[in-house]
Write an enzyme that holds these catalytic residues in place. Structure first.
Site, PDB file in Angstrom:
ATOM      1  N   ASP A   1       0.840  -1.197   0.000  1.00 59.51           N
ATOM      2  CA  ASP A   1       0.000   0.000   0.000  1.00 59.51           C
ATOM      3  C   ASP A   1       0.879   1.252   0.000  1.00 59.51           C
ATOM      4  O   ASP A   1       1.523   1.558   1.012  1.00 59.51           O
ATOM      5  CB  ASP A   1      -0.906  -0.016   1.235  1.00 59.51           C
ATOM      6  CG  ASP A   1      -2.063   0.964   1.143  1.00 59.51           C
ATOM      7  OD1 ASP A   1      -2.093   1.747   0.183  1.00 59.51           O
ATOM      8  OD2 ASP A   1      -2.932   0.938   2.028  1.00 59.51           O
ATOM      9  N   ASP A   2       0.934   1.955  -1.141  1.00 62.96           N
ATOM     10  CA  ASP A   2       1.720   3.200  -1.264  1.00 62.96           C
ATOM     11  C   ASP A   2       3.229   2.958  -1.331  1.00 62.96           C
ATOM     12  O   ASP A   2       4.003   3.832  -0.939  1.00 62.96           O
ATOM     13  CB  ASP A   2       1.463   4.156  -0.088  1.00 62.96           C
ATOM     14  CG  ASP A   2       0.143   4.885  -0.171  1.00 62.96           C
ATOM     15  OD1 ASP A   2      -0.623   4.641  -1.112  1.00 62.96           O
ATOM     16  OD2 ASP A   2      -0.125   5.713   0.728  1.00 62.96           O
TER      17      ASP A   2
ATOM     18  N   CYS B   1      -5.240   4.837  -4.038  1.00 70.97           N
ATOM     19  CA  CYS B   1      -5.519   3.475  -3.566  1.00 70.97           C
ATOM     20  C   CYS B   1      -6.760   2.838  -4.170  1.00 70.97           C
ATOM     21  O   CYS B   1      -6.682   1.794  -4.820  1.00 70.97           O
ATOM     22  CB  CYS B   1      -5.654   3.464  -2.046  1.00 70.97           C
ATOM     23  SG  CYS B   1      -4.188   4.061  -1.174  1.00 70.97           S
TER      24      CYS B   1
ATOM     25  N   ASP C   1      -0.023  -0.645  -5.030  1.00 74.07           N
ATOM     26  CA  ASP C   1      -1.141   0.004  -5.725  1.00 74.07           C
ATOM     27  C   ASP C   1      -0.744   1.321  -6.380  1.00 74.07           C
ATOM     28  O   ASP C   1      -1.337   1.737  -7.374  1.00 74.07           O
ATOM     29  CB  ASP C   1      -2.346   0.192  -4.793  1.00 74.07           C
ATOM     30  CG  ASP C   1      -2.005   0.904  -3.490  1.00 74.07           C
ATOM     31  OD1 ASP C   1      -0.844   1.324  -3.297  1.00 74.07           O
ATOM     32  OD2 ASP C   1      -2.912   1.029  -2.635  1.00 74.07           O
ATOM     33  N   ASN C   2       0.230   2.016  -5.838  1.00 73.08           N
ATOM     34  CA  ASN C   2       0.709   3.276  -6.436  1.00 73.08           C
ATOM     35  C   ASN C   2       2.053   3.618  -5.824  1.00 73.08           C
ATOM     36  O   ASN C   2       2.520   2.955  -4.889  1.00 73.08           O
ATOM     37  CB  ASN C   2      -0.290   4.426  -6.206  1.00 73.08           C
ATOM     38  CG  ASN C   2      -0.806   4.531  -4.792  1.00 73.08           C
ATOM     39  OD1 ASN C   2      -1.943   4.137  -4.512  1.00 73.08           O
ATOM     40  ND2 ASN C   2       0.020   5.026  -3.878  1.00 73.08           N
TER      41      ASN C   2
END
Length: 517
Positions: free
Chosen positions: A50-51, A86, A320-321
């Site tokens: 996540d991130d 997200c 996700d990014n």
């Protein structure tokens, strides 16, 4: 010839009247045909951080992961998210579609994040549904979508179709004091490291699932740890790691965004010392949280080895990014069109993938779903996806395929309709504002970009949906950090061609998203 009789049962002797060579060929053909239905499809594991950036050193703490997945398989150095936020990004992972097709715009319910509309439409066609039909044993643990489990989104009783075992976080990333939906029942957690630390809980429950699975059927696990998303709470044993580490000061760090969209022109430059201290602390703590994810990967692979499934399992590691910490004087966040926010880590190991591969082909997060379905044996022509399988890139002995030369990145900005009381001079329409009134997002931070990445061109062309119709263009060969917007220097015919390509991509669906003409 006697050896050919092994395992041939009652018909082990040569068939009467057949020439010897033909008898052997018949027997071998039978053995191959008989073996085909019994060959179990490959298992698949998707680990979605996540991130986690890749441009600013986000993979540095992941020594075990790089050794166990990257060195043992393929590392994609041009992996991108099609939207740097997200919920829309995760929706793209699940569906294989661009945001303009799954219609998740941002992290809010009104932006379609885990909404009833999403549940009735794209979620019902997400790739786990296909795996479930193929008798895959499916397991999910961790963060799903930012609004998942909220009362207006079906509460904890909603389990998306396709999942056999469901351990999903309610809401956004947390490490302690959270609620899970465990197979549609609410499960509350506190702040005990041994019982509640979410990254470790995901690991332990996935290991338990592997111990209790049915060996007759393949399995698919999607593990979605909170790290390195805020609030950046590391496990106790890792809270003193990286004590001297600071956010990297090179590239676009603390550079003014003078020729960029207005949101990039509003930060204080140079950044105040308190902002530098804040983002350095965030950078360190992000790395600390990732050490538990690195442990997760190690424990998973040890388990797969012990149950003799490692050689028949594809393992994907991605995020996700991306993220930024001080680039163009923006303190911390994602949501921007630049490389640090749209590039993501991607490593894969598995059957047919040779070790130590570094692959240049551009790969998108909308390609994960079709690749996973391709591995499972689904006919991709029957699936509504915008992405394409990249199995041919990492395992050319298994598939033929071509790389895409260009792709779309799109984002719908988020803002508040009223003025932030802490920043009254800025007016309404902004969000993610820091104490010194530097805002990371706004309603008109809405853009679409075409990114061209092949042997001849490394360009980015972006248009904003604002009153200016602002345009940014970068030549990433000569300017990898996107310091200079060259829109006024580029040949107008190139701008026109990029504009036309962007228009086509913004309305593409399915096959037309893969049309590279």
């Amino acid at each position: 010839m006697a050896g050919l009789r092994i395992g041939s049962g009652a018909t082990g002797t040569r068939q009467r009247g057949l020439p010897a060579a033909l008898a052997v060929l018949t027997l071998l053909t039978c053995c191959v045909r008989c073996a085909e239905p019994r060959a179990k499809p490959s298992n698949i594991i998707l680990i979605l951080a996540d991130d986690q950036d890749v441009q600013l050193g986000g993979m540095t703490p992941m020594k075990k992961t790089k050794a166990l997945i990257g060195d043992a398989g393929a590392t994609f150095v041009n992996a991108f998210t099609v939207t740097p936020l997200c919920c829309p990004s995760r929706s793209s992972v699940l569906t294989g579609r661009y945001p303009h097709n799954h219609e998740v715009r941002n992290n809010s319910l009104s932006g379609n994040c885990s909404s009833l509309q999403w549940q009735k439409g794209p979620e019902a066609e997400a790739f786990p549904v296909y795996l479930n039909k193929l008798k895959y044993q499916t397991f999910f643990a961790g963060k799903y979508l930012n609004q998942y489990g909220k009362k207006e989104a079906g509460d904890v009783g909603h389990i998306p179709p396709g999942w056999d075992q469901w351990h999903a976080l309610v809401g956004n990333s947390q490490y302690y004091n959270y609620t899970l939906s465990v197979n549609a029942k609410e499960e509350k957690h506190g702040d005990s490291y041994e019982k509640d630390y979410l990254t470790d809980l995901i690991t332990n429950r996935s290991l338990n699932f592997l111990d209790n699975r049915s060996p007759q059927h393949p399995f698919f696990l999607m593990l979605s740890p909170p790290a390195p998303h805020s609030p950046w709470t590391a496990a106790p044993q890792y809270q003193k790691e990286f004590g001297d580490v600071k956010a990297p000061r090179d590239g676009s760090f603390d550079k003014p965004g003078k020729d960029k969209h207005w949101l990039l022109r509003q930060p204080i430059n140079p950044m105040p010392s308190k902002t530098l201290d804040y983002l350095d602390n965030a950078y360190r703590r992000r790395w600390q949280t990732l050490l538990s994810v690195d442990d997760m990967v190690e424990l998973l692979l040890k388990k797969l080895d012990s149950i003799k499934e490692l050689d028949n399992t594809y393992i994907f590691y991605t995020s996700d990014n991306g993220y930024h910490t001080g680039q163009f004087s923006l303190p911390i966040d994602k949501r921007q069109l630049y490389e640090f926010d749209i590039r993501v880590p991607l490593m894969v190991r598995g059957p047919g993938i040779k070790p130590n591969q570094t692959l240049q082909a551009p790969v998108l997060n909308i390609d994960l779903a079709p690749t996973i379905l391709d591995i499972s044996g689904v006919n991709l022509s029957t699936v509504n996806v915008d992405g394409q399988s990249f199995l041919s890139q990492m395992a050319p002995s298994l598939r033929n395929g071509t790389a895409r030369p260009f792709f779309l990145v799109e984002y719908t900005g988020e803002g508040h309709p009223t003025t932030d009381p802490a920043c009254p001079k800025l007016g309404p329409g902004l969000s993610q504002c820091f104490p010194d009134c530097v805002c990371e997002d706004a309603f008109n931070n809405t853009y679409a970009c075409v990114r061209t990445l092949d042997g001849q061109q490394n360009l980015q062309y972006c248009e904003f949906a604002d009153s200016e119709s602002f345009v940014e263009v970068y030549n990433l060969t000569s300017d990898p950090h996107q310091l200079e917007n060259i829109v006024k220097k580029v040949d107008p015919t190139i701008l026109q061609a990029m504009n036309q390509r962007l228009i086509k991509l913004q309305s593409c669906a399915g096959d037309s998203c893969r049309d590279t003409k």
